[in-house]
Design a protein around this motif. Structure first.
Motif, PDB file in Angstrom:
ATOM      1  N   UNK A 303       0.697  -1.239   0.027  1.00  0.00           N
ATOM      2  CA  UNK A 303      -0.062   0.079  -0.198  1.00  0.00           C
ATOM      3  C   UNK A 303       0.888   1.112  -0.056  1.00  0.00           C
ATOM      4  N   UNK A 304       0.106   2.417   0.614  1.00  0.00           N
ATOM      5  CA  UNK A 304       0.960   3.505   0.734  1.00  0.00           C
ATOM      6  C   UNK A 304       0.969   4.630  -0.392  1.00  0.00           C
ATOM      7  N   UNK A 305      -0.070   4.119  -1.426  1.00  0.00           N
ATOM      8  CA  UNK A 305      -0.436   5.198  -2.465  1.00  0.00           C
ATOM      9  C   UNK A 305      -0.970   6.460  -2.196  1.00  0.00           C
ATOM     10  N   UNK A 306      -0.701   7.308  -2.665  1.00  0.00           N
ATOM     11  CA  UNK A 306      -1.307   8.712  -2.712  1.00  0.00           C
ATOM     12  C   UNK A 306      -2.587   8.867  -3.160  1.00  0.00           C
ATOM     13  N   UNK A 307      -3.037   8.057  -4.210  1.00  0.00           N
ATOM     14  CA  UNK A 307      -4.154   8.066  -4.998  1.00  0.00           C
ATOM     15  C   UNK A 307      -4.497   6.702  -5.520  1.00  0.00           C
ATOM     16  N   UNK A 308      -5.639   6.296  -5.758  1.00  0.00           N
ATOM     17  CA  UNK A 308      -5.851   4.957  -6.628  1.00  0.00           C
ATOM     18  C   UNK A 308      -7.224   5.396  -7.339  1.00  0.00           C
ATOM     19  N   UNK A 309      -7.052   4.623  -8.534  1.00  0.00           N
ATOM     20  CA  UNK A 309      -8.080   4.831  -9.392  1.00  0.00           C
ATOM     21  C   UNK A 309      -8.679   3.381  -9.660  1.00  0.00           C
ATOM     22  N   UNK A 310     -10.133   3.158  -9.242  1.00  0.00           N
ATOM     23  CA  UNK A 310     -10.566   1.907  -9.269  1.00  0.00           C
ATOM     24  C   UNK A 310     -11.747   1.763 -10.295  1.00  0.00           C
ATOM     25  N   UNK A 311     -11.522   1.531 -11.446  1.00  0.00           N
ATOM     26  CA  UNK A 311     -12.628   1.454 -12.735  1.00  0.00           C
ATOM     27  C   UNK A 311     -12.814  -0.087 -12.579  1.00  0.00           C
ATOM     28  N   UNK A 312     -14.034  -0.301 -11.565  1.00  0.00           N
ATOM     29  CA  UNK A 312     -14.191  -1.635 -11.187  1.00  0.00           C
ATOM     30  C   UNK A 312     -14.981  -2.281 -12.316  1.00  0.00           C
ATOM     31  N   UNK A 313     -14.866  -3.472 -12.336  1.00  0.00           N
ATOM     32  CA  UNK A 313     -15.703  -4.713 -13.323  1.00  0.00           C
ATOM     33  C   UNK A 313     -17.051  -4.330 -13.187  1.00  0.00           C
ATOM     34  N   UNK A 314     -17.938  -3.978 -14.098  1.00  0.00           N
ATOM     35  CA  UNK A 314     -19.332  -3.818 -13.882  1.00  0.00           C
ATOM     36  C   UNK A 314     -20.239  -4.489 -15.242  1.00  0.00           C
ATOM     37  N   UNK A 315     -21.278  -3.985 -15.127  1.00  0.00           N
ATOM     38  CA  UNK A 315     -22.057  -4.504 -16.139  1.00  0.00           C
ATOM     39  C   UNK A 315     -21.916  -3.820 -17.620  1.00  0.00           C
ATOM     40  N   UNK A 316     -21.305  -2.992 -17.572  1.00  0.00           N
ATOM     41  CA  UNK A 316     -20.971  -2.130 -18.839  1.00  0.00           C
ATOM     42  C   UNK A 316     -21.971  -1.601 -19.629  1.00  0.00           C
ATOM     43  N   UNK A 317     -23.252  -1.375 -18.839  1.00  0.00           N
ATOM     44  CA  UNK A 317     -24.304  -0.961 -19.710  1.00  0.00           C
ATOM     45  C   UNK A 317     -24.618   0.549 -20.052  1.00  0.00           C
ATOM     46  N   UNK A 318     -23.334   1.134 -19.729  1.00  0.00           N
ATOM     47  CA  UNK A 318     -23.174   2.630 -20.102  1.00  0.00           C
ATOM     48  C   UNK A 318     -22.422   2.816 -21.428  1.00  0.00           C
ATOM     49  N   UNK A 319     -22.037   1.488 -22.014  1.00  0.00           N
ATOM     50  CA  UNK A 319     -21.185   1.558 -23.257  1.00  0.00           C
ATOM     51  C   UNK A 319     -21.928   1.156 -24.347  1.00  0.00           C
ATOM     52  N   UNK A 320     -23.412   1.030 -24.339  1.00  0.00           N
ATOM     53  CA  UNK A 320     -24.236   0.195 -25.374  1.00  0.00           C
ATOM     54  C   UNK A 320     -24.158   1.017 -26.664  1.00  0.00           C
ATOM     55  N   UNK A 321     -24.072   2.399 -26.427  1.00  0.00           N
ATOM     56  CA  UNK A 321     -24.045   3.108 -27.789  1.00  0.00           C
ATOM     57  C   UNK A 321     -22.772   2.792 -28.601  1.00  0.00           C
ATOM     58  N   UNK A 322     -21.537   2.413 -27.963  1.00  0.00           N
ATOM     59  CA  UNK A 322     -20.721   1.903 -28.797  1.00  0.00           C
ATOM     60  C   UNK A 322     -20.522   0.433 -29.002  1.00  0.00           C
ATOM     61  N   UNK A 323     -21.046  -0.272 -27.860  1.00  0.00           N
ATOM     62  CA  UNK A 323     -21.188  -1.811 -28.130  1.00  0.00           C
ATOM     63  C   UNK A 323     -22.700  -2.188 -27.930  1.00  0.00           C
ATOM     64  N   UNK A 324     -23.148  -2.352 -28.903  1.00  0.00           N
ATOM     65  CA  UNK A 324     -24.846  -2.772 -29.179  1.00  0.00           C
ATOM     66  C   UNK A 324     -24.869  -4.171 -29.023  1.00  0.00           C
ATOM     67  N   UNK A 325     -23.645  -4.978 -29.091  1.00  0.00           N
ATOM     68  CA  UNK A 325     -23.874  -6.355 -28.794  1.00  0.00           C
ATOM     69  C   UNK A 325     -24.311  -6.622 -27.373  1.00  0.00           C
TER      70      UNK A 325
END
Length: 433
Positions: A303-325
């Protein structure tokens, strides 16, 4: 005809990319596969670059217009044909209604069916149906209803946002997405070189892109492809030069490169070796530096990080305009597992922060359970943890996008007149000092 001559003939007729697009459609609609996985596994590797781009575009456009194509075809087909034939009809219907020359599309559709022993007997049907679509379809296409999301997704979104907002999201999905680019240094210079525009948040947007790797500045590493919404989490994290920043679930690497370009000392972690290979390739191409590891997020213990970016695994339902599959390859059954995993990841990431450190949690999801609710519950679990709403005071971020708990909710219907954006949820949390 020799094999090279046969390939050239197929390419000239458009059969090569159409055949590849048809394979992608069959895998998505019949096997529940996702386009990025199929393409990543080499489904288009046998095609030259321009045909790869065309095959992917044809498959994406067909999936985006699938419901309309089915409504159109229902006028001319009494009995539903096998999936392989149905997908040929769908592919060609979308092409015809999009303005492609009827002669070439109809001939290609008949040829695709004729080359398959299991469907060859239906080439007469395909020919007759596509000729009717060519005559009547283009005029009636725009009169058909906007394709709706499947019930497994539409119902929870209606509960969260109401039917009018969901209808606006569906319109954004059907409209598709322009190409968004993050510049390594100067967005204005990149926009000028590519003929794009700079959005309020600093992303460069191109209405027409073509083959990405052939665009000016790609080989030089001046920019990378990244949706405008996906670029905002790093802006909110606001990494400082020299800070130790951990990028959890880093692939495909857009945020890693943003962090590195800001001068942070970046450690990028992702569980997928194949996806991490792409991260390294992108870092090499752009001349940016980060330490990369292929590992499960929970395996990170230093540990000991100043900052962490967590783009967590998810349903990806926000990307349908680019991923209509996505609506055709998923059914929502994984929601519960993902929500539980996200909560555990937040807890783990907080343990890797130094006192007073900051964590950006984000998901490319439209579901409040994968965004707003996660942050509310994290604050209730961890004494002293706060949500820093002031971090959202960034150029181009509408105050109306802020949520009650202090996060940012992005939706595909935002910026509709400029081409929309992906659905995202973003919040910055601060660990007590």
């Amino acid at each position: 005809m020799s094999q090279p001559d046969a390939k050239r003939s197929q390419s000239k007729q458009g059969l090569g990319p159409r055949k590849a697009a048809l394979y992608l459609l069959d895998q998505v609609t019949g096997q529940g596969k996702l386009l990025p996985e199929l393409i990543g596994d080499g489904a288009l590797a046998h095609l030259p670059p321009e045909d790869r781009a065309r095959a992917q575009r044809l498959a994406t456009q067909t999936l985006r217009g699938l419901a309309r194509a089915d409504r159109m075809l229902a006028r001319f087909v009494n009995r539903t044909p096998p999936l392989a034939v149905r997908n040929v009809l769908r592919l060609c219907t979308v092409e015809l209604c999009g303005g492609e020359a009827a002669h070439g599309v109809v001939n290609a559709g008949v040829e695709l069916v004729a080359r398959n022993k299991r469907t060859a007997s239906m080439k007469g049907l395909v020919n007759a149906v596509l000729r009717k679509v060519a005559a009547e379809g283009p005029e009636g296409w725009a009169k058909l209803a906007t394709p709706r999301l499947p019930g497994w997704l539409r119902d929870p979104l209606k509960d969260g946002y109401g039917p009018q907002v969901v209808a606006a999201m569906e319109a954004a999905h059907f409209a598709g997405a322009p190409l968004d680019i993050t510049a390594k240094a100067d967005p204005e210079a990149v926009a000028k070189a590519l003929g794009g525009v700079v959005l309020a948040t600093g992303t460069v947007r191109l209405a027409e892109a073509g083959q990405v790797s052939s665009l000016p500045g790609f080989e030089a590493g001046d920019w990378w492809v990244q949706d405008a919404a996906a670029a905002i989490p790093v802006q909110i994290l606001a990494p400082q030069k020299g800070e130790a920043v951990l990028d959890l679930c880093a692939a495909p690497g857009g945020k890693t490169m943003q962090l590195a370009a800001a001068g942070a000392r970046v450690t990028a972690v992702d569980a997928s070796g194949g996806r991490m290979k792409r991260v390294r390739e992108n870092l090499d191409r752009t001349g940016l530096a980060a330490t990369t590891f292929v590992a499960d997020a929970f395996a990170v213990t230093d540990g000991g990080f100043d900052a962490i970016l967590l783009d967590a695994p998810c349903s990806a339902t926000g990307t349908i305009r680019r991923h209509p599959d996505l609506p055709y390859a998923k059914d929502g059954s994984e929601f519960g597992m993902l929500i539980d995993q996200q909560a555990r990841m937040i807890d783990h990431a907080l343990g890797l922060l130094k006192p007073g450190g900051r964590l950006v949690f984000c998901t490319c999801s439209l579901l409040p359970d994968e965004g707003e609710v996660q942050v509310e519950e994290a604050v209730s679990r961890h004494a002293g943890l706060t949500v820093d709403a002031a971090a959202l005071e960034r150029p181009g971020l509408d105050p109306n996008w802020r949520t009650d708990e202090g996060g940012l909710r992005l939706r595909p219907d935002y910026w509709a007149d400029q081409g929309g954006m992906d659905g995202f949820y973003i919040a910055l949390m601060r660990k007590p000092a």
